[in-house]
Design a protein around this motif. Structure first.
Motif, PDB file in Angstrom:
ATOM      1  N   LEU A  46     -22.304  88.092-122.020  1.00  0.00           N
ATOM      2  CA  LEU A  46     -21.725  88.565-120.888  1.00  0.00           C
ATOM      3  C   LEU A  46     -22.836  89.596-119.811  1.00  0.00           C
ATOM      4  O   LEU A  46     -22.466  89.018-118.772  1.00  0.00           O
ATOM      5  CB  LEU A  46     -20.384  88.357-120.319  1.00  0.00           C
ATOM      6  N   ARG A  52     -17.360  82.179-117.555  1.00  0.00           N
ATOM      7  CA  ARG A  52     -16.445  82.331-116.807  1.00  0.00           C
ATOM      8  C   ARG A  52     -15.679  82.594-118.234  1.00  0.00           C
ATOM      9  O   ARG A  52     -16.850  81.641-119.238  1.00  0.00           O
ATOM     10  CB  ARG A  52     -15.673  80.769-116.603  1.00  0.00           C
ATOM     11  N   GLN A  53     -14.754  83.190-118.770  1.00  0.00           N
ATOM     12  CA  GLN A  53     -14.626  83.395-120.171  1.00  0.00           C
ATOM     13  C   GLN A  53     -14.163  81.643-120.374  1.00  0.00           C
ATOM     14  O   GLN A  53     -14.345  81.617-121.928  1.00  0.00           O
ATOM     15  CB  GLN A  53     -13.321  84.089-120.056  1.00  0.00           C
ATOM     16  N   ARG A  57     -14.988  80.461-124.580  1.00  0.00           N
ATOM     17  CA  ARG A  57     -14.103  80.512-125.673  1.00  0.00           C
ATOM     18  C   ARG A  57     -14.608  78.810-126.024  1.00  0.00           C
ATOM     19  O   ARG A  57     -14.485  78.616-127.150  1.00  0.00           O
ATOM     20  CB  ARG A  57     -12.686  80.542-124.743  1.00  0.00           C
ATOM     21  N   MET A 140      -7.131  82.143-123.651  1.00  0.00           N
ATOM     22  CA  MET A 140      -7.498  82.637-122.687  1.00  0.00           C
ATOM     23  C   MET A 140      -7.103  84.792-122.955  1.00  0.00           C
ATOM     24  O   MET A 140      -7.749  85.587-122.331  1.00  0.00           O
ATOM     25  CB  MET A 140      -6.788  82.240-121.567  1.00  0.00           C
ATOM     26  N   SER A 144      -9.385  87.779-124.196  1.00  0.00           N
ATOM     27  CA  SER A 144      -9.355  89.107-123.158  1.00  0.00           C
ATOM     28  C   SER A 144      -8.998  90.203-124.071  1.00  0.00           C
ATOM     29  O   SER A 144      -9.320  91.682-123.815  1.00  0.00           O
ATOM     30  CB  SER A 144      -8.684  88.828-122.086  1.00  0.00           C
ATOM     31  N   HIS A 160     -11.934  92.805-118.372  1.00  0.00           N
ATOM     32  CA  HIS A 160     -11.917  91.610-118.834  1.00  0.00           C
ATOM     33  C   HIS A 160     -12.614  90.311-118.718  1.00  0.00           C
ATOM     34  O   HIS A 160     -13.411  91.306-117.812  1.00  0.00           O
ATOM     35  CB  HIS A 160      -9.771  91.240-118.497  1.00  0.00           C
ATOM     36  N   PRO A 161     -12.644  89.716-119.207  1.00  0.00           N
ATOM     37  CA  PRO A 161     -14.352  88.783-119.374  1.00  0.00           C
ATOM     38  C   PRO A 161     -14.307  88.366-117.406  1.00  0.00           C
ATOM     39  O   PRO A 161     -15.530  88.372-117.625  1.00  0.00           O
ATOM     40  CB  PRO A 161     -13.661  87.631-120.105  1.00  0.00           C
ATOM     41  N   HIS A 162     -13.256  88.035-117.105  1.00  0.00           N
ATOM     42  CA  HIS A 162     -13.444  87.576-115.889  1.00  0.00           C
ATOM     43  C   HIS A 162     -14.197  88.685-114.530  1.00  0.00           C
ATOM     44  O   HIS A 162     -14.880  88.057-114.119  1.00  0.00           O
ATOM     45  CB  HIS A 162     -12.323  86.945-115.093  1.00  0.00           C
TER      46      HIS A 162
END
Length: 212
Positions: A46, A52-53, A57, A140, A144, A160-162
Motif C-alpha cells: 500500500l 483501494r482496500q 482484499r 472490509m 481494516s 485504516h487502509p483507505h
C-alpha cells in the motif's frame, strides 16, 4: 509513508523470528509469524501502490497478480474489478509493472508466496493472495481492524487502509506537483485528483508566484 514503511519492515523482522508454538497454534505452527509476514506485505504494498482496500482484499493470484514470461511481476485490475469500470467509453484498466516500479518489494513478495502463504489454511484451494487466519477471504472490517491494530501498536496513531490514498497522494503531490502521475497510481482521473487535492496545487502556485 516512511513511518508506515518502518512499521511494515518491523513486522517483517518479527515474522522472521524463531517460532515458539503455543497451544492455540498447535494445528498450524508459526501462524502468528505467517500473519505478521502477510500484514507487513499488505502495508508495504500500500505504501508503494495506494490501492483501494477492496482491491487489496480481492487480489487474485495469476489474474490480478501474475508473473510474465520475462519474470516481471504485474498488478492488474480491469472493468468491474475497479470502482470506475469504464472510462471514456472504454473498459477501465489499472496496471503496474511491480518489477520496474518497486523492485525492492519483490523479495518480500516472493518469500511470502513460497514460504509463508502456503501454510495458511485453504491456501491451496484459494486464488486470493491474502487470507485470514482461518483461510477465509478478508472482509472490509477484518482487513481494516488488523492493519489499524498493527499501525496503532507501533506508532500510537490511527490508520485504516483507505487512508493510504490520502497519505500517498498528499506526499506525492507535495513533492512533485505531478497530478497526472498521481491519477495513474490512484486509478483516478486527473480531474478527480485536482478536485480532491487542489489545495496542494494552490499552495505551490502561490509559492511559485511569490518567487517570480
Amino acid at each position: 509513508l516512511r513511518e508506515l514503511e518502518t512499521v511494515g519492515l518491523s513486522a517483517l523482522e518479527d515474522a522472521h523470528k524463531p517460532v515458539t508454538t503455543t497451544s492455540q497454534e498447535a494445528l498450524i505452527p508459526g501462524l502468528l509469524r505467517i500473519l505478521q509476514h502477510q500484514h507487513a506485505l499488505m502495508l508495504r504494498l500500500l505504501v508503494r501502490v495506494p490501492l483501494r482496500q477492496r482491491n487489496l482484499r480481492e487480489l487474485h493470484l495469476h489474474k490480478n497478480l501474475y508473473q510474465d514470461e520475462g519474470g516481471h511481476w504485474h498488478l492488474h485490475f480491469s472493468g468491474s474489478e475497479l470502482k470506475i469500470g469504464t472510462r471514456n467509453r472504454r473498459v477501465n484498466e489499472y496496471h503496474v509493472d511491480l518489477t520496474d516500479y518497486c523492485p525492492d518489494l519483490l523479495p518480500h513478495l516472493e518469500e511470502f508466496l513460497t514460504l509463508y502463504r502456503p501454510r495458511l489454511p485453504h491456501a491451496q484451494e484459494s486464488s486470493l493472495l491474502f487470507l485470514t487466519k482461518s483461510g477465509k477471504p478478508y472482509t472490509m472490517r477484518g482487513i481494516s481492524l488488523e492493519l489499524s491494530a498493527l499501525v496503532l501498536r507501533r506508532t500510537n496513531k490511527r490508520f485504516h487502509p483507505h487512508l493510504i490514498r490520502t497519505i500517498w497522494a498528499s506526499e506525492y503531490l507535495s513533492a512533485t506537483n505531478d497530478f497526472e502521475g498521481a491519477a495513474t497510481l490512484l486509478g483516478d482521473s486527473v480531474e478527480m485528483v485536482l478536485k480532491n487535492y487542489y489545495e496542494i496545487h494552490e499552495k505551490k502556485a502561490y509559492n511559485r508566484a511569490g518567487q517570480f
